[in-house]
Scaffold this motif. Structure first.
Motif, PDB file in Angstrom:
ATOM      1  N   PHE A 123       2.696  -3.298 -13.691  1.00 36.64           N
ATOM      2  CA  PHE A 123       3.314  -4.128 -14.739  1.00 36.64           C
ATOM      3  C   PHE A 123       2.685  -5.617 -14.775  1.00 36.64           C
ATOM      4  N   ARG A 146       1.180 -10.014  -8.810  1.00 34.82           N
ATOM      5  CA  ARG A 146       1.914 -11.037  -8.255  1.00 34.82           C
ATOM      6  C   ARG A 146       3.038  -9.884  -7.305  1.00 34.82           C
ATOM      7  N   CYS A 147       3.466  -8.832  -7.845  1.00 32.60           N
ATOM      8  CA  CYS A 147       4.295  -7.886  -7.068  1.00 32.60           C
ATOM      9  C   CYS A 147       3.614  -7.107  -5.896  1.00 32.60           C
ATOM     10  N   GLN A 148       2.137  -7.111  -5.945  1.00 35.69           N
ATOM     11  CA  GLN A 148       1.318  -6.498  -5.001  1.00 35.69           C
ATOM     12  C   GLN A 148       1.964  -4.960  -4.591  1.00 35.69           C
ATOM     13  N   GLY A 149       2.590  -4.165  -5.636  1.00 36.77           N
ATOM     14  CA  GLY A 149       2.824  -2.925  -5.494  1.00 36.77           C
ATOM     15  C   GLY A 149       4.448  -2.995  -5.322  1.00 36.77           C
ATOM     16  N   PHE A 150       5.164  -3.829  -5.364  1.00 38.22           N
ATOM     17  CA  PHE A 150       6.421  -3.684  -5.352  1.00 38.22           C
ATOM     18  C   PHE A 150       7.063  -2.849  -6.231  1.00 38.22           C
ATOM     19  N   TYR A 151       6.778  -2.667  -7.708  1.00 34.85           N
ATOM     20  CA  TYR A 151       7.078  -2.116  -8.637  1.00 34.85           C
ATOM     21  C   TYR A 151       6.147  -0.800  -8.736  1.00 34.85           C
ATOM     22  N   GLY A 180       3.449   0.212  -6.926  1.00 32.57           N
ATOM     23  CA  GLY A 180       2.614   0.981  -5.641  1.00 32.57           C
ATOM     24  C   GLY A 180       2.742   2.396  -5.741  1.00 32.57           C
ATOM     25  N   ALA A 181       4.026   2.837  -5.759  1.00 31.62           N
ATOM     26  CA  ALA A 181       4.235   4.160  -5.507  1.00 31.62           C
ATOM     27  C   ALA A 181       3.689   5.014  -6.693  1.00 31.62           C
ATOM     28  N   ALA A 182       3.901   4.438  -8.023  1.00 34.71           N
ATOM     29  CA  ALA A 182       3.641   5.175  -9.293  1.00 34.71           C
ATOM     30  C   ALA A 182       2.322   5.333  -9.149  1.00 34.71           C
TER      31      ALA A 182
END
Ligand SMILES: Cc1cc2nc3c(=O)[nH]c(=O)nc-3n(C[C@H](O)[C@H](O)[C@H](O)COP(=O)(O)OP(=O)(O)OC[C@H]3O[C@@H](n4cnc5c(N)ncnc54)[C@H](O)[C@@H]3O)c2cc1C
Ligand SMILES: Cc1cc2nc3c(=O)[nH]c(=O)nc-3n(C[C@H](O)[C@H](O)[C@H](O)COP(=O)(O)OP(=O)(O)OC[C@H]3O[C@@H](n4cnc5c(N)ncnc54)[C@H](O)[C@@H]3O)c2cc1C
Lengths: 502, 416
Positions: A427, A462-467, A469-471
């Motif tokens: 995102f 900016r989230c570096q995978g928070f949202y 990463g796994a997807a």
């Protein structure tokens, strides 16, 4: 691809280029525009994973080079060649221009000489401007600027796409790309340093064997474009002419929300230690601050440091305090291949059918294509027969990962044709499922999460995978169930032929 | 490129987490017309979707359920009320002040609604934003990424983890690590004592068996390829040591997902970094409202959900053309408070959601004596029976503001 004449003959390549950075990829591309078979050997599992991935990504005019040097000439030419190549292939470029800012009387006094130097380098568009004009174009600059020098053609570019375009182009032209091929030993056929009169090397078969982590590769000519490893490799050829010192440059990348703060590259007055700490918009819509310059001994130490961060934050506080109030999205470090020689060190050894490209420290992104031209000329002079091909394929059209031109998520027609471009997966960077799929199936596919980042920007935000990463990981695993974004067989796997001739 | 198609619902809710879904259920149920919820994920539900442990729903639903069950419940309720929930639908920016740009597999389109609710939530600051130097190995996560990996994608994590942060969410990370077969070897917190609910802390120390290093920060991440260790420093002694681990989870340290608010030009509060709002949850732009953790990073899901219920009333009034906000006074958080939400008090407005103001403290106070001052005058002072603790929201009754003059200067909220 119908590049049959460019297959190795009897398992022997005409030329082996060692190093899949920008310089090596540009050389492989240049040579495979001729009637020769070329192999590009890269130690890592991707091209563009060395210094070429971690720099400040400025397309330099060369205004501040040392006049009369090879570097000055090749940077100036590289600027034009790469600008044109970027247009052809879709490498993102933004012609932002730069302002070199003087912060004290000494620096102010240095501006006229810098302008003259630019002119001596063939660049005539610099202008000395007062503080008012500096603040006019850089309203958020910190207090205390006394004046500046404008460099209207200094630009920003995507270094990742540049490396990938050159390597993909080389591959299309018939270059065999050999990843995970670290060269560990060299056998020039009949003893290192053999010199004979015919210019084709030792009396033996005129073939050099490169021992690599994935078996032997044989070639008549060898080009060493191994960046930080170029001196080690040079020693394997029996030379002792230079030493690489890794000079670390650390950088901060600030949140995209800072991009409105700065529209131009903000340069310091250069010193003998290097170009100094700059602030620059990035091609991905962020703002960067850096780099530091620190000599190390470990050529693999691309970690960041507390001292480096402190130094950058102190500099940044002066240069643009507003910037530091914002979030840091990423930090990284790159290693310049500094050498004990003031210029590029590009030399052919006709007897060994060997050419060294060394010391491409802080301008190699810009100069790469011009270096490749220069290398081609030196190789011809050294005796390599190069006949231009009439059937050179079109250069590749690269996916746009720059922020200035429309990206797939914004393209209504593209989404209507293929809804995968309408599914945003990362995102923060707005990377779609379609782009991730494409990167996993590209001619030089993404094999690792890092490779995917460089091809799509996924997880770089900016989230570096928070949202996401796994997807993102799940999606790339789906496209390459074997090893994440794993290796695919042809066209860039190991060709069978060089097993036959071991 | 041709102009994308335009749709014109009555209400656009951006974000289908607890706040957005609850607002949608309420609005659709109360006749707001076409209520469109845009959520960029595969499924609506927000963070609870991947927070696979119990502890959700207490204040809004009066029962306790797991995160995923709670998320499904909220989606069902909003759908049954008639809301139009569109997933994999991301608002990417603004075409003009009241027109959102949207990307979805169904196409790229514009949405111009009569009212908009921003409910985009908050995220944890990743390692980079905390400016922790060192190598860039694999195995470094936030809680959000960890829980996505483990609960939604069933991926393995490492064997031995260091948890950075001592907030409520840090314990949630510990639970997830345990479930994934990874030992939480150490929790590192800068505060003098590990925050979060006392009971949970006790449970953490005994049941979860996680040792806590207080007054400690991470100074370096070490490892090429896979993470091998972190270097930690005691803030008082300056002593440093390495702790071996193949996994690091950076927890808490929240920041609102405020990109859309900022790019719309909506005023932000400097403390929360979310939109500046009044007790009716209006933002600085007429017709644009906000709810949930975007406003208070972060409170529990039920509180976010109750924001959603609260905002509905004012959105309906706006749709009826009956919303005329009076001038208000600013609420200001004084140290040790970092922020207060909401930040504007208007005379004719309802009390804030649940009759509570939300604050964030940097210091622990067992029996906090809250003081309200305006123009040099003490408006109220009350000692509360619940602690103010770093790492979680501190709630105070809005009745403390009863004596505030609506025509006076800024209202300061402090301790002592
Ligand atoms: C901080 C920093 C900022 C910079 N900023 C700019 C800028 O703004 N503009 C600009 O034009 N330039 C800039 N540069 C310089 C530019 O990045 C380099 O000059 C350029 O990337 C060099 O490319 P290369 O191909 O020579 O090296 P590399 O990209 O390092 O490629 C060499 C490759 O060789 C491989 N290799 C090494 N040894 C072996 C072996 N034995 N066998 C097989 N493969 C091997 C490596 O794995 C590597 O991939 C900057 C550099 C740094 C560090
Ligand atoms: C690990 C963890 C454990 C927790 N445990 C508990 C607990 O036990 N009990 C409890 O009560 N609370 C818990 N919480 C807190 C709780 O999850 C949050 O308070 C709650 O989810 C906040 O709801 P929200 O609607 O404000 O935001 P979110 O849940 O974050 O939802 C925001 C939604 O907006 C969407 N969105 C954002 N931007 C856009 C855009 N541009 N376009 C479209 N969609 C967008 C996102 O996809 C997301 O679905 C926990 C949180 C975490 C991280």
């Amino acid at each position: 691809m119908t590049a049959t004449p460019h297959r190795p003959h009897d398992g022997v390549f005409d030329v082996a280029v060692i190093g899949g950075g920008i310089v090596g990829a540009a050389i492989a591309r240049e040579l495979s525009g001729h009637d020769v078979s070329v192999a590009l050997l890269e130690a890592r599992d991707d091209v563009g994973d060395g210094t070429s991935k971690a720099n400040t990504a400025i397309l330099h005019t060369g205004f501040d080079a040392k006049p009369g040097t090879l570097e000055s000439r090749l940077v100036a030419r590289g600027y034009h060649l790469l600008s044109a190549y970027a247009e052809e292939t879709g490498i993102p470029v933004e012609h932002t221009g730069a302002v070199l800012v003087a912060w004290n009387d000494e620096e102010l006094a240095a501006l006229p000489a810098l302008k003259e130097k630019a002119e001596a380098n063939g660049y005539a568009h610099c202008r000395i401007v007062g503080a008012d004009e500096v603040y006019g174009v850089l309203p958020h600059l910190g207090e205390g600027a006394l004046g500046g020098l404008t460099v209207p053609d200094e630009s920003i570019i995507c270094t990742w796409t540049t490396n990938l375009a050159l390597a993909t182009d080389a591959q299309r032209r018939g270059t065999t790309v050999l990843l995970r091929h670290a060269v560990t030993g060299v056998d020039t056929g009949d003893g290192v340093g053999a010199d004979t009169a015919d210019g084709y090397g030792g009396g033996g078969d005129g073939v050099t064997t490169l021992h690599t982590s994935a078996g032997d590769v044989r070639a008549r000519w060898v080009v060493n474009a191994a960046g930080l490893g170029a001196d080690h490799l040079d020693r394997l050829f029996g030379h002792d002419r230079f030493t690489v010192t890794p000079r670390r440059g650390e950088l901060f990348v600030f949140d995209k929300l800072t991009r409105p703060l700065v529209d131009k590259i903000v340069l310091p007055v250069p010193t003998s230690r290097g170009k100094g700490v700059l602030i620059s918009p990035t091609i991905y819509g962020n703002v960067m601050l850096g780099p530091t310059a620190e000599d190390l001994t470990d050529r693999t130490d691309t970690g960041t440091s507390e001292d480096g961060f402190d130094f950058l934050l102190t500099k940044g506080e002066r240069l643009m305090p507003r910037l530091l109030a914002e979030e840091v999205t990423a930090s990284y470090a790159g290693l310049r291949a500094a050498i004990d020689h003031p210029d590029y060190l590009i030399e052919a050894d006709p007897a060994q059918r060997y050419l060294l490209v060394g010391g491409i420290r802080s301008t190699g992104l810009t100069a790469g294509i011009a270096i490749a031209e220069h290398v081609r000329t030196l190789l011809e002079e050294a005796g390599l027969k190069l006949r231009p091909r009439g059937d050179v394929p079109e250069p590749p059209r690269m996916p746009n990962i720059g922020e200035a031109a429309p990206r797939p998520y914004e393209d209504a027609e593209l989404i209507a044709r293929d809804p995968a471009y309408g599914t945003v997966v990362c995102f923060c960077e707005r990377v779609t499922e379609g782009e991730i799929r494409d990167a996993c199936h590209a001619p030089l596919p993404a094999r690792t999460p890092e490779g995917l980042r460089r091809r799509t920007r996924a997880m770089n935000g900016r989230c570096q995978g928070f949202y996401c990463g796994a997807a993102v990981a799940a999606l790339s695993a789906r496209h390459h169930p074997d090893d994440g974004c794993g290796s695919r067989p042809a066209p860039c796997g190991r060709p069978a032929q060089h097993k036959d001739n071991r | 490129m041709t102009q994308p198609p335009l749709i014109t619902p009555d209400v656009l809710i951006i974000g289908g987490g607890p706040a957005g879904l609850t607002a949608a259920a309420e609005l659709a149920g109360r006749g707001a017309g076409h209520v469109l919820v845009a959520d960029r994920e595969q499924d609506a539900g927000g963070i609870p979707r991947h927070s696979d442990h119990t502890g959700y729903g207490l204040r809004d639903l009066r029962r306790v359920m797991t995160g995923p069950a709670y998320a499904r419940h909220l989606v069902r309720r909003a759908t049954e009320a008639g809301a139009d929930i569109r997933t994999r639908t991301m608002v990417t920016g603004w075409a003009d002040e009241h027109t959102a740009e949207v990307t979805s597999p169904e196409g790229r389109y514009h949405v111009r609604a009569r009212a908009t609710v921003l409910a985009t939530g908050a995220r944890e600051r990743p390692r980079t934003a905390r400016r922790v130097p060192g190598d860039r190995p694999h195995g470094v996560y936030t809680t959000g990424q960890l829980q996505n990996l483990v609960h939604l994608h069933h991926q393995p994590v490492g064997k031995r983890a260091v948890i950075v942060g001592g907030e409520l969410v840090s314990w949630s990370a510990a639970v997830t690590l345990r479930e994934a077969g990874c030992t939480p070897a150490l929790m590192v917190s800068q505060y003098p004592k590990a925050e979060s609910y006392g009971a949970f802390t006790l449970a953490g120390r005994t049941v979860l068996g996680v040792p806590v290093a207080t007054r400690t920060r991470v100074t370096r991440v070490i490892g090429k390829g896979r993470c091998q260790a972190v270097e930690i420093e005691h803030l008082d002694t300056g002593l440093r040591r390495r702790v071996a681990c193949d996994t690091v989870v950076f927890t808490g340290d929240w920041i609102p997902d405020h990109e859309l608010a900022r790019s719309a030009g909506i005023t932000l509060d400097e403390g929360t970094l979310g939109p500046l709002t009044d007790t009716a949850l209006r933002t600085s732009r007429p017709g644009v409202f906000a709810a949930g953790n975007l406003l208070h990073p972060v409170d529990t899901a039920d509180v976010a959900a109750l924001d959603g219920r609260h905002v509905a009333g004012r959105v309906l009034a706006h749709l009826d053309g009956a919303d005329r906000p009076a001038p208000g006074v600013r609420l200001i958080a004084d140290a040790p408070f970092r922020w207060v939400a909401p930040q504007i008090l208007r005379p004719s407005d309802p009390a804030p959601a649940r009759g509570r103001l939300l604050l964030w403290t940097d210091e622990f106070a067992r029996f906090p004596k809250v003081t309200i001052r305006q123009d040099g005058r003490t408006v109220a002072r009350r000692t509360l029976s619940w602690p103010a603790a770093p790492g979680r929201v501190f709630r105070i009754p809005s009745t403390l503001l009863a004596g505030v003059s609506p025509t006076g200067g800024p209202v300061h909220i402090g301790l002592g």
